[in-house]
Design an enzyme around this catalytic site. Structure first.
Site, PDB file in Angstrom:
ATOM      1  N   ASN A 145       0.593  -1.010  -0.035  1.00 17.56           N
ATOM      2  CA  ASN A 145      -0.015  -0.076   0.112  1.00 17.56           C
ATOM      3  C   ASN A 145       0.889   1.464   0.115  1.00 17.56           C
ATOM      4  OD1 ASN A 145       0.644  -0.841   2.846  1.00 17.56           O
ATOM      5  ND2 ASN A 145      -0.517   1.001   3.522  1.00 17.56           N
ATOM      6  N   GLN A 188      -4.941  -3.643  -2.190  1.00 17.72           N
ATOM      7  CA  GLN A 188      -4.351  -2.839  -3.120  1.00 17.72           C
ATOM      8  C   GLN A 188      -4.184  -3.539  -4.787  1.00 17.72           C
ATOM      9  OE1 GLN A 188      -3.707   0.434  -2.572  1.00 17.72           O
ATOM     10  NE2 GLN A 188      -4.023   0.385  -0.255  1.00 17.72           N
ATOM     11  N   CYS A 218      -3.415   5.118   7.496  1.00 23.99           N
ATOM     12  CA  CYS A 218      -3.593   4.567   8.645  1.00 23.99           C
ATOM     13  C   CYS A 218      -2.681   4.948   9.857  1.00 23.99           C
ATOM     14  CB  CYS A 218      -3.633   2.961   8.685  1.00 23.99           C
ATOM     15  SG  CYS A 218      -4.861   2.418   7.486  1.00 23.99           S
ATOM     16  N   HIS A 260     -13.690   0.095  -0.774  1.00 31.01           N
ATOM     17  CA  HIS A 260     -13.392   1.592  -1.034  1.00 31.01           C
ATOM     18  C   HIS A 260     -11.984   1.747  -1.894  1.00 31.01           C
ATOM     19  CE1 HIS A 260     -10.391   2.750   2.232  1.00 31.01           C
ATOM     20  NE2 HIS A 260     -10.548   1.595   2.455  1.00 31.01           N
TER      21      HIS A 260
END
Length: 363
Positions: free
Chosen positions: A141, A169, A307, A188
């Site tokens: 990611n 991903q 995150c 998402h």
């Protein structure tokens, strides 16, 4: 605002929104109810399940979850035996592995090279009989580096272990090897809604439940599903399948423009070949990224994983690749995709380059 943070989340596809609206506005039935309205909601969920499953290996079942974090927690906590994973994994894997390690499960965290790739010889030595689970991310990611999941799955199966692939991903963009036993995906990250993901489990693999309380969903997952979120996820999956070639060509075009425009002094972090090209992680020595982001407030980009962006810590991914703390803090991530235009990308790159140059003039 020019949006270049596709690894954090993607813009919701208009088609996905349209698929969700009837279930948000008109149809409120619980898909686990047995009356006609409930059965209609259940049918919508099952259509979505088929669409999401179409991009996953054959011979398995798919359970919807609240997101990929839940799916990864379930896959790790629902299995047994020691665990082998990689130092550049998402926190949803590393933190969960640490949690089960504290409960007594043995865990081995394998290093990566400067290119971000796992050393398969080190993996072969670590994945021995007694290992129950190997967990690895298909596409990183933060860097976009693609790990050799098929080879890791072969090593896992030779040792009698299961292979968990965090495909968040890569889902819909990079083929997911059929050899995987468990696959986690997220809505998402493919232009679907937030708040929904899924765990795919190969036939014959059983998991202990993560959430107790009814077992309404496939594979015994408890909790009431949202038909709206499922419908949006399903349409997003169908779109990314139908648009695969066009999306890939667009991303490759944008990546080529970006690489050509960033001049000497900008270094790509991670493998330049084994990577998803919609993720461009760049380093400029001495760059003050916090100041850069402040100076480029009309551009949404990242200094690493969303995150961990508020933690103040340098990227664990870049440090695992051998970058110093200063180098990791001088790195940015640009993510682009379906709805990014060439004009937007060029405007953003020009602004970033100018802001970085201004820093050097002051220094």
């Amino acid at each position: 605002m020019i949006y270049l943070d596709y690894q954090a989340t993607t813009p919701l596809a208009p088609e996905a929104l349209e698929a969700m609206l009837p279930w948000l506005r008109d149809s409120h039935a619980n898909p686990h109810s047995s009356h006609s309205a409930g059965r209609a909601a259940k049918a919508a969920v099952e259509v979505a399940r088929e669409r999401v499953s179409a991009l996953l290996p054959p011979g398995g079942s798919l359970a919807f979850t609240s997101g990929a974090t839940e799916a990864l927690n379930w896959a790790i906590k629902g299995t047994s035996g020691s665990i082998v994973t990689i130092a550049t994994e998402h926190a949803a894997v590393l933190d969960t592995v640490e949690a089960v390690r504290r409960e007594g499960r043995r865990a081995v965290i394998l290093p990566v090279g400067v290119d971000g790739l796992i050393d398969l010889e080190a993996a072969r030595a670590a994945i021995a009989p007694g290992v129950g689970l190997v967990a690895a991310m298909l596409v990183n990611n933060e860097t976009g580096v693609i790990q050799p999941i098929s080879a890791l799955a072969d090593l896992a199966h030779a040792a009698g272990a299961l292979m968990l692939c965090d495909a968040v991903q890569g889902y819909g963009r990079v083929p997911i090897p059929d050899a995987c036993d468990l696959v986690a995906v997220s809505g998402h990250k493919i232009h679907g809604p937030k708040g929904i993901g899924a765990l795919w489990v190969r036939d014959g693999v059983t998991l202990e439940p993560l959430i107790h309380g009814g077992g309404q969903e496939a594979l015994g997952r408890s909790g009431t599903l949202s038909p709206a979120l499922c419908a949006g996820f399903g349409i997003a999956a169908q779109l990314i399948a139908n648009r695969a070639n066009a999306d890939q060509a667009h991303v490759e075009l944008l990546a080529g423009i970006a690489r050509q425009h960033f001049g000497p002094g900008w270094h790509i972090n991670g493998s330049t070949n084994q990577r998803y090209h919609g993720n461009l992680n760049l380093r400029r020595d001495g760059l003050d990224v916090a100041r850069l982001m402040s100076d480029c407030r009309t551009i949404a980009f990242s200094a690493g994983s969303a995150c961990a962006s508020g933690s103040g810590r340098p990227s664990h991914v870049l440090q695992a690749m051998g970058l110093t703390e200063a180098e990791a803090r001088a790195s940015i991530r640009l993510g682009f995709g379906r709805y990014t235009t060439q004009e937007e990308l060029m405007t953003a790159i020009d602004a970033i380059i100018a802001a970085a140059a201004a820093q050097e003039m002051v220094a």
